[in-house]
Motif scaffolding. Structure first.
Motif, mmCIF file in Angstrom:
data_model
loop_
_atom_site.group_PDB
_atom_site.id
_atom_site.type_symbol
_atom_site.label_atom_id
_atom_site.label_comp_id
_atom_site.label_asym_id
_atom_site.label_seq_id
_atom_site.Cartn_x
_atom_site.Cartn_y
_atom_site.Cartn_z
ATOM 1 N N UNK A 33 0.854 -1.087 -0.091
ATOM 2 C CA UNK A 33 0.325 0.008 -0.186
ATOM 3 C C UNK A 33 0.830 0.903 -0.165
ATOM 4 N N UNK A 34 0.939 2.177 -0.763
ATOM 5 C CA UNK A 34 1.457 3.583 -1.369
ATOM 6 C C UNK A 34 0.877 4.393 -1.168
ATOM 7 N N UNK A 35 1.073 5.372 0.058
ATOM 8 C CA UNK A 35 0.506 6.925 -0.038
ATOM 9 C C UNK A 35 1.292 7.924 -1.176
ATOM 10 N N UNK A 36 0.928 7.923 -2.024
ATOM 11 C CA UNK A 36 1.693 8.830 -2.367
ATOM 12 C C UNK A 36 1.559 10.833 -2.141
ATOM 13 N N UNK A 37 0.601 11.035 -1.683
ATOM 14 C CA UNK A 37 0.093 12.245 -1.761
ATOM 15 C C UNK A 37 -0.835 12.341 -0.886
ATOM 16 N N UNK A 38 -1.208 13.617 -0.382
ATOM 17 C CA UNK A 38 -2.740 13.828 0.648
ATOM 18 C C UNK A 38 -3.816 12.671 0.037
ATOM 19 N N UNK A 39 -3.780 12.750 -1.558
ATOM 20 C CA UNK A 39 -4.787 12.160 -2.258
ATOM 21 C C UNK A 39 -4.663 11.371 -2.875
ATOM 22 N N UNK A 65 -3.030 -3.509 -9.836
ATOM 23 C CA UNK A 65 -2.665 -2.439 -9.524
ATOM 24 C C UNK A 65 -3.960 -1.488 -9.095
ATOM 25 N N UNK A 66 -4.361 -0.784 -7.591
ATOM 26 C CA UNK A 66 -5.449 -0.284 -8.095
ATOM 27 C C UNK A 66 -4.862 0.841 -7.313
ATOM 28 N N UNK A 67 -5.544 2.236 -8.380
ATOM 29 C CA UNK A 67 -4.608 3.573 -7.836
ATOM 30 C C UNK A 67 -5.900 3.725 -8.317
ATOM 31 N N UNK A 68 -6.250 5.176 -6.816
ATOM 32 C CA UNK A 68 -6.938 5.846 -6.182
ATOM 33 C C UNK A 68 -6.455 7.094 -5.779
ATOM 34 N N UNK A 69 -6.879 7.952 -5.846
ATOM 35 C CA UNK A 69 -7.320 9.390 -6.654
ATOM 36 C C UNK A 69 -8.149 10.334 -5.618
ATOM 37 N N UNK A 70 -8.157 11.543 -5.094
ATOM 38 C CA UNK A 70 -9.301 11.715 -4.385
ATOM 39 C C UNK A 70 -9.526 12.903 -4.140
ATOM 40 N N UNK A 71 -8.461 13.540 -5.620
ATOM 41 C CA UNK A 71 -8.438 15.113 -5.221
ATOM 42 C C UNK A 71 -9.360 15.744 -5.266
ATOM 43 N N UNK A 72 -9.779 17.176 -4.007
ATOM 44 C CA UNK A 72 -10.569 18.162 -4.234
ATOM 45 C C UNK A 72 -11.148 19.263 -5.575
ATOM 46 N N UNK A 73 -9.574 19.230 -7.230
ATOM 47 C CA UNK A 73 -9.389 19.604 -7.799
ATOM 48 C C UNK A 73 -10.042 18.774 -8.496
ATOM 49 N N UNK A 74 -10.135 17.761 -8.826
ATOM 50 C CA UNK A 74 -10.458 16.702 -10.199
ATOM 51 C C UNK A 74 -11.860 16.210 -9.408
ATOM 52 N N UNK A 78 -10.297 5.923 -9.720
ATOM 53 C CA UNK A 78 -10.051 4.518 -9.643
ATOM 54 C C UNK A 78 -9.132 3.243 -10.555
ATOM 55 N N UNK A 79 -8.468 3.688 -10.882
ATOM 56 C CA UNK A 79 -7.709 2.207 -12.345
ATOM 57 C C UNK A 79 -7.363 0.514 -11.663
#
Length: 190
Positions: A33-39, A65-74, A78-79
Motif C-alpha cells: 500500500x503506497x500513499x503517494x500524497x494526500x489524495x 494494481x489499484x490506483x485511487x485519486x481523491x483530489x478535491x480539484x478534480x 480509480x484505475x
C-alpha cells in the motif's frame, strides 16, 4: 511517499496430497500500500505459484494494481490493472518438454485488454541452457477495436552456479505480434 508492504512467502515448497495424487506447490503473496500524497493511493497485490507433479510442471503469477485519486480539484477516479500468466511444461525426454504459455492484461476502467496463447517446445541440452521457441495468437482490444494475429516468441535462459555463493542467471525473452493493422516487438534481456 509512505509504503506498507506485507509479504507472505513460503520458504520452500508445500507438499500437498490431492485426490488425483501428490503435488509439490510453491507460492508467494505480496501486498503493498503506497500513499503517494494526500489524495493518491496505490494498492498492489502480487501472487506467484509453482506446481510440479511427475512430468508436469506449471508456474504463473497474477499482478493487480489499484490506483485511487481523491483530489478535491478534480473528479475522483480509480484505475484497475490486472495482468497474469501461466506457463505449463510436460517432460517428453530429459532434454525436451512440450510448453505452453497464456498471458492476459486488462485495464478494467478503460476496457483495454490483451490476450495471448502460445505453444512450443523447450530444449535443454544441459542444465546450463534452455531454449523455448513458441508460436501463438494474440487478441488486442484498444478503444473497442479488435486487433488480432500471429505472434511468435523466443525464450532463452542460461544458468550456471560457480560455487554456492556465486551464480549467473541470464534470460532473454523476445516476442513479435503481427496484429493487423499494427506490429509490436517486445524484447527483455536480464
Amino acid at each position: 511517499m509512505r509504503t506498507l508492504i506485507l509479504k507472505l512467502v513460503s520458504s520452500g515448497f508445500i507438499y500437498a496430497s490431492m485426490l488425483w495424487g501428490s503435488i509439490v506447490l510453491g507460492q508467494e503473496v505480496q501486498i503493498s500500500f503506497n500513499r503517494q500524497n494526500n489524495f493518491t493511493y496505490l494498492t498492489r497485490l502480487d501472487t506467484r505459484w509453482d506446481v510440479k507433479k511427475e512430468k508436469y510442471s506449471s508456474n504463473g503469477f497474477l499482478h493487480h494494481d489499484n490506483l485511487f485519486n481523491a483530489a478535491r480539484s478534480q473528479s475522483t477516479f480509480v484505475q484497475l490493472f490486472v495482468t497474469g500468466q501461466i506457463w505449463q511444461h510436460y517432460e517428453l525426454t530429459p532434454e525436451w518438454k512440450a510448453s505452453s504459455w497464456f498471458v492476459v492484461d486488462q485495464f478494467w476502467n478503460t476496457r483495454y485488454q490483451r490476450y495471448s496463447i502460445y505453444a512450443g517446445a523447450s530444449y535443454a541440452p544441459s542444465k546450463v541452457i534452455e531454449i523455448t521457441p513458441l508460436l501463438g495468437y494474440s487478441w488486442d482490444y484498444r478503444s473497442s477495436n479488435l486487433d488480432q494475429g500471429i505472434s511468435p516468441a523466443l525464450k532463452a535462459r542460461t544458468q550456471y552456479i560457480f560455487d554456492p555463493t556465486f551464480q549467473m542467471d541470464t534470460r532473454l525473452f523476445a516476442r513479435w505480434k503481427y496484429i493487423e493493422p499494427r506490429r509490436q516487438r517486445n524484447i527483455d534481456f536480464s
